[in-house]
Design an enzyme around this catalytic site. Sequence first.
Site, PDB file in Angstrom:
ATOM      1  N   LYS A 121      19.883  19.960   4.228  1.00 43.54           N
ATOM      2  CA  LYS A 121      18.821  19.425   3.360  1.00 43.54           C
ATOM      3  C   LYS A 121      17.442  19.818   3.885  1.00 43.54           C
ATOM      4  CE  LYS A 121      21.269  15.713   1.119  1.00 43.54           C
ATOM      5  NZ  LYS A 121      21.375  14.305   0.781  1.00 43.54           N
ATOM      6  N   LYS A 206      30.438  24.027  -1.212  1.00 44.27           N
ATOM      7  CA  LYS A 206      30.954  22.817  -1.863  1.00 44.27           C
ATOM      8  C   LYS A 206      30.252  22.603  -3.208  1.00 44.27           C
ATOM      9  CE  LYS A 206      28.244  19.183  -0.128  1.00 44.27           C
ATOM     10  NZ  LYS A 206      27.827  18.171   0.739  1.00 44.27           N
ATOM     11  N   LYS A 209      25.391  18.595  -6.357  1.00 43.58           N
ATOM     12  CA  LYS A 209      24.351  18.313  -7.351  1.00 43.58           C
ATOM     13  C   LYS A 209      23.172  19.254  -7.208  1.00 43.58           C
ATOM     14  CE  LYS A 209      25.467  13.448  -6.831  1.00 43.58           C
ATOM     15  NZ  LYS A 209      25.256  12.316  -5.954  1.00 43.58           N
TER      16      LYS A 209
HETATM   17  P1  TYM Z   1      26.922  11.597  -2.212  1.00 44.56           P
HETATM   18  O1  TYM Z   1      26.109  10.775  -3.144  1.00 44.56           O
HETATM   19  O2  TYM Z   1      26.425  12.975  -1.876  1.00 44.56           O
HETATM   20  O3  TYM Z   1      28.406  11.755  -2.756  1.00 44.56           O
HETATM   21  C1  TYM Z   1      29.173  10.638  -3.178  1.00 44.56           C
HETATM   22  C2  TYM Z   1      30.621  10.837  -2.784  1.00 44.56           C
HETATM   23  O4  TYM Z   1      31.134  12.061  -3.353  1.00 44.56           O
HETATM   24  C3  TYM Z   1      31.734  12.853  -2.336  1.00 44.56           C
HETATM   25  N1  TYM Z   1      31.522  14.282  -2.663  1.00 44.56           N
HETATM   26  C4  TYM Z   1      32.500  15.188  -2.688  1.00 44.56           C
HETATM   27  N2  TYM Z   1      33.828  15.089  -2.452  1.00 44.56           N
HETATM   28  C5  TYM Z   1      34.567  16.216  -2.584  1.00 44.56           C
HETATM   29  N3  TYM Z   1      34.040  17.421  -2.921  1.00 44.56           N
HETATM   30  C6  TYM Z   1      32.724  17.570  -3.164  1.00 44.56           C
HETATM   31  N4  TYM Z   1      32.219  18.748  -3.517  1.00 44.56           N
HETATM   32  C7  TYM Z   1      31.882  16.420  -3.045  1.00 44.56           C
HETATM   33  N5  TYM Z   1      30.558  16.200  -3.219  1.00 44.56           N
HETATM   34  C8  TYM Z   1      30.357  14.890  -2.976  1.00 44.56           C
HETATM   35  C9  TYM Z   1      30.998  12.474  -1.054  1.00 44.56           C
HETATM   36  O5  TYM Z   1      31.758  12.789   0.088  1.00 44.56           O
HETATM   37  C10 TYM Z   1      30.811  10.987  -1.255  1.00 44.56           C
HETATM   38  O6  TYM Z   1      31.976  10.282  -0.854  1.00 44.56           O
HETATM   39  N6  TYM Z   1      25.668   9.612   2.209  1.00 44.56           N
HETATM   40  C11 TYM Z   1      26.506   9.464   1.041  1.00 44.56           C
HETATM   41  C12 TYM Z   1      26.297   8.154   0.316  1.00 44.56           C
HETATM   42  C13 TYM Z   1      26.433   6.933   1.161  1.00 44.56           C
HETATM   43  C14 TYM Z   1      27.639   6.367   1.625  1.00 44.56           C
HETATM   44  C15 TYM Z   1      27.268   5.195   2.338  1.00 44.56           C
HETATM   45  C16 TYM Z   1      28.991   6.725   1.518  1.00 44.56           C
HETATM   46  C17 TYM Z   1      25.412   6.150   1.579  1.00 44.56           C
HETATM   47  N7  TYM Z   1      25.893   5.097   2.294  1.00 44.56           N
HETATM   48  C18 TYM Z   1      28.214   4.389   2.963  1.00 44.56           C
HETATM   49  C19 TYM Z   1      29.934   5.911   2.134  1.00 44.56           C
HETATM   50  C20 TYM Z   1      29.550   4.769   2.855  1.00 44.56           C
HETATM   51  C21 TYM Z   1      26.201  10.587   0.068  1.00 44.56           C
HETATM   52  O7  TYM Z   1      25.152  11.164   0.077  1.00 44.56           O
HETATM   53  O8  TYM Z   1      27.195  10.792  -0.861  1.00 44.56           O
END
Ligand code: TYM
Length: 340
Positions: A121, A206, A209
Amino acid sequence: MVSSPQTSPKRPRVFSGIQPSGALHLGNLLGANLRWVTEQDRSDAVFCVVDLHALTTPKAPGEIGQASLELATNLFAVGLDPDKCVFFVQSTVPQHAELAWVMQTVTAFGELSRMTQFKEKRGRAESGDGFISAGLFTYPALMAADILLYDTTEVPVGDDQGQHVELTRDAANRFNSRYGETFVIPQATLPLAGARVMDLQAPNNKMSKSTETEAGIINLSDSPAAITKKFKRAVTDSETEVRFDVAAKPGVSNLLSILGAATGQTPEAAAVGIERYGDLKAATAEAVVELLTPIQARVAELQADPGEVRRRLALGTERATAQATDVMDRVWDRLGTLRA
Ligand code: TYM
């Protein structure tokens, strides 16, 4: 009375979150959100739209609230049920920000510097407007707070969040050894298939977004025609064999992972009986359309009733606050701050 951490609860306690930035895509669904729905039945589950995390990159005034409402609408449509889980927006439970500060004090600068997501990022921010917020750097401490506030045992996430959950474990153990038993130590759980859904046009990256080319991403809102077209054009390789081998055949393996995840089987099992790339693409598109169509219908219904979405979220805030207050009181007690 201050509560104690329940280290071996009768039911698993699950927490997970998702950022309200960009549209919900197939990676989110297969890596995490579809499992959230099944977790509601087997665990005490808490799920969260993590708006404070999304503020680490600049937003226009009001944008974050609108994005949170849309994301919550989508997740109710995916199947979150306010009678079975606690689902709320992070900034409505102030203990998240409070505990995030405390977690920053037990997280090392060096640990944060090693986070892959921060490095990625940061790279993007540098090539954009050049502004890298301190929040982008300390973000994993907020994520640790999210998880630890609910005495969580399991964190269903995609593979890209594994490193952050590891950091959460380290920080929680450090706090416990400095101040006495306070936090339950959580662990990440990954799906059988779909832990890392890749971009259909660039299968070594991957699905994300922040990717620029729409052709590589399947969004929850894509029409059946758009989904079919994207899978038809998915990058494969110059061979012809349908085989799950991520290193040698990233494109084909990605399609098998998606097909497996969408039909509840391993990628290897999904490959059985499929001989040609064209058939694999068609079968994967069909499975994804079948998965998304009923969700899209429920999104449309819920969009017509935003008051109902807000009502459900308010209920979630109330329940989450009760739990988070309990754990936060425990944290202050262990720290021994003056509670006059
Ligand atoms: P975020 O918002 O980027 O993504 C949400 C969830 O989607 C999963 N994910 C994927 N899984 C498989 N393949 C992909 N290409 C892919 N892209 C996204 C992510 O692994 C995630 O599970 N930091 C986290 C949000 C967060 C969080 C937490 C998660 C904040 N606090 C506490 C768990 C527990 C994030 O940015 O996810």
